[in-house]
Write an enzyme that holds these catalytic residues in place. Sequence first.
Site, PDB file in Angstrom:
ATOM      1  CG  HIS B  61      -1.641  -1.252   1.391  1.00  0.00           C
ATOM      2  ND1 HIS B  61      -2.554  -1.632   0.627  1.00  0.00           N
ATOM      3  CD2 HIS B  61      -1.948  -2.134   2.248  1.00  0.00           C
ATOM      4  CE1 HIS B  61      -3.316  -2.664   0.739  1.00  0.00           C
ATOM      5  NE2 HIS B  61      -2.833  -3.010   1.899  1.00  0.00           N
ATOM      6  CG  HIS B 223      -6.338  -5.883   1.292  1.00  0.00           C
ATOM      7  ND1 HIS B 223      -6.891  -5.237   2.330  1.00  0.00           N
ATOM      8  CD2 HIS B 223      -5.171  -5.764   1.545  1.00  0.00           C
ATOM      9  CE1 HIS B 223      -6.005  -4.594   2.838  1.00  0.00           C
ATOM     10  NE2 HIS B 223      -4.929  -5.073   2.828  1.00  0.00           N
TER      11      HIS B 223
END
Lengths: 336, 336
Positions: B61, B223
Site C-alpha cells: 500500500h 485488497h
Amino acid sequence: MTLTQKLINDGNDTVDEMLAGVMAAHPDHLWRPDHAPRAVIARHGPREGKVALVIGGGSGHEPTFLGFVGKGLADAAAIGNVFASPPPQPVMDAAMAAHGGAGVLFMYGNYAGDVMNFDMAAEMLEMEGIETRTVLTTDDIASAPREARDKRRGVAGNVFIFKAAGAAADLGLPLDEVERIARHANARTYTMGVALSACSLPQTRRPNFDLPAGEMEIGMGIHGEPGIRREALRPADAVTDEIMDAILSEMAAAPGDRVAVLVNSLGSTPLMELYILHARVNARLKAAELEVHRTLVGPYCTSMEMAGASITIMHLDDELQRMIDHPCDCAMFRQG
Amino acid sequence: MTLTQKLINDGNDTVDEMLAGVMAAHPDHLWRPDHAPRAVIARHGPREGKVALVIGGGSGHEPTFLGFVGKGLADAAAIGNVFASPPPQPVMDAAMAAHGGAGVLFMYGNYAGDVMNFDMAAEMLEMEGIETRTVLTTDDIASAPREARDKRRGVAGNVFIFKAAGAAADLGLPLDEVERIARHANARTYTMGVALSACSLPQTRRPNFDLPAGEMEIGMGIHGEPGIRREALRPADAVTDEIMDAILSEMAAAPGDRVAVLVNSLGSTPLMELYILHARVNARLKAAELEVHRTLVGPYCTSMEMAGASITIMHLDDELQRMIDHPCDCAMFRQG
C-alpha cells in the site's frame, strides 16, 4: 483489442479538465491568466529583477511539468496536449506572465515539436524586447550515442536540471549565470529507463506502441520512442545493473564524488518496485565509492499508466549540490 | 494467462528488498533496530514524555504505512508481508523502540488479521508495563452500512486520521487526549473507491481477483474485497458523482463547514486522471457550499499496480483543522 481503462470523460478534454482540477487543488501555488488557460504560473516565484524560468511540453508526464512550477523552481509552464508540444502562444503567455525584466530562460526536453514552438515564442519575445535563452535537456543516455549528446532526449533528469536552474534564478543570479548553470546541470545528469508496457492516449484508449507480453524494452523513451533492445523481462537487479553500468561508464566519476539519485516510475510501477530498484542502485553507488547526497524515489516524470522505471544520476560538484539543496515549494514537489 | 510485469527479483523477497531500498533512500528520516528488520522508526519523532503513535499493516500500500513515519506523524510502523498483517513481534519491536514513557497508541485499518496481531502485541506491552490503546480506522463507507461503522475497513482516509493523531501526540497531549482525537478524526472521515483492474501478488504475478475487461467495481477494498456493484466503466464525472453522493449524504455537513480532501490513486491511475476526478469533487463541494481547507492528490494508499482511485473527505472542525495543519516531515509526506 481491449481498451485501456481510464477514469476520464471525453478523451479530447483530458488536459483541460486536468488543469481545472490542478488549479482547484493548488490555488495557493498556481494561477492562470484569464486569457491563457494553458499557461500555469507560480504564485510566489516570479518577481522584479529575477530571471524567469519557463518550462513546458506535452501533457501526460505529470507531475512533470506543471508540478514543478513554484517558488525556487520554475516560474511558469506551458502546457501542451497529451504527448504534444504546446504551440507558441501559451509559451509566450507563460513567459509574459512570469518575466521580471531580467530575461527568460526556456528549458524543456529536446523534442523537435517543442524546439520549433518554443523557438517561435522566443522570437516573439525578442520582438517585445524580452531577452530569451534556451537550454534543452538531453539526459536520456539511451537515446543517442555519447558523441551526439545534443541529439539526446530529455526525460526524468529534468527534475534535477530544472531544479538547479530554478535555484540559480531564485538566488538572483543574472541570465548568463542561470543559463550556464542550467547547461552545466544538464551535462552532468544521466538517465536511462526501461518500459514494461505501453500507455494509451486518452482519445483512443489503445496502446501507443506494441510491447509483447512478458517483454521489456531497455532505453525506451517517455513517448514510446524506440530503446536499445527488447527482450524477455529480467530480474530487477539485472535490469538495474545494465542501467547503472551504462550511467557509471559515461559519468566517469572518481571515488568520493557526490551524486543525486532519482528512481522514477514511468506510471504504474509502484513504490515497492522502485525501492527494490533503489536498493541495487545504492549498492552500486557504494561499490563505486560514490557519496549519495540526495535521493528521490517516486513518480516524477511519467507516461500516464506506462509500466516501467528510469534511473537518473546527477554528478554533483559544489555548485550543483548548492542548487539541488536550495528549497523549493511547488504544488507537487516540496523541499525544505 | 499472462503474468503481470513487475520489476522484482524473487517474489518472496519483495518486502525485505523494498525495506532495504527505503532505508538506503531515507537515512535522515528512518532507522530500524538491528534485531527488528520489520520495525521502521522515525529518527526525529519519538521522545521522552510523548505518546508514541505506532501504525502498520500489510505491505503493498506504499506510501502507506512506512511513508507516514516521521516527526509530526507516526513514530513507528510495523511492516507485514504483501497484503498480510505483521505478526505481534515487529509490532512490539516498533512500540518498544518508539515509546517515551507516556503510552502507546496503535492505529491501523480494521482488518481481522491486524486486529489479532496488534492485540497480542498490546498484551505483551501491558506485561512490560507500557500502557497501550488502539484506534481502528473505519473510513471505507462502502464496506459496511452506516449503522455498522465498526465493521468498516480502513483505507486511504488513514492519511488524515493518522495525521490528526500524530499531530496531537507531537503537541504533547496525553494518551487519553490523543486517543480521543484519533477516534474523533476517524468518525469524521469518509472514503469510497473504485477499482478498474486487479493487482497481482509478487509471488504469483497473477491478478488477485477477476475483474472483466471494460468493467469497474464501485466500493472495492484495497485488497480486492468485494464492493457494492460491478458494471461497465462510466465517465469520470459519473463515477465521482456516485462517490460524492454517498459521502455527502453520510457526512451531512452544513453550508459553510470546512473539509479536507484526498483524491488517491490505487496504483496505476495517473495524476492526470486524479485531477480530472478532483475537478468534479471540487465542483460538488462548492455546490454543497463547503469550504475546502486542504487538498491532497496523488498515490497515498495504493494496492501495488491496481487501477482505480478513491475519494476521501474529512469533515473538519476547529480541532481537526489544527491537527491537519500541523507540520510533519516524513520520508514520503512533508507538510510545512
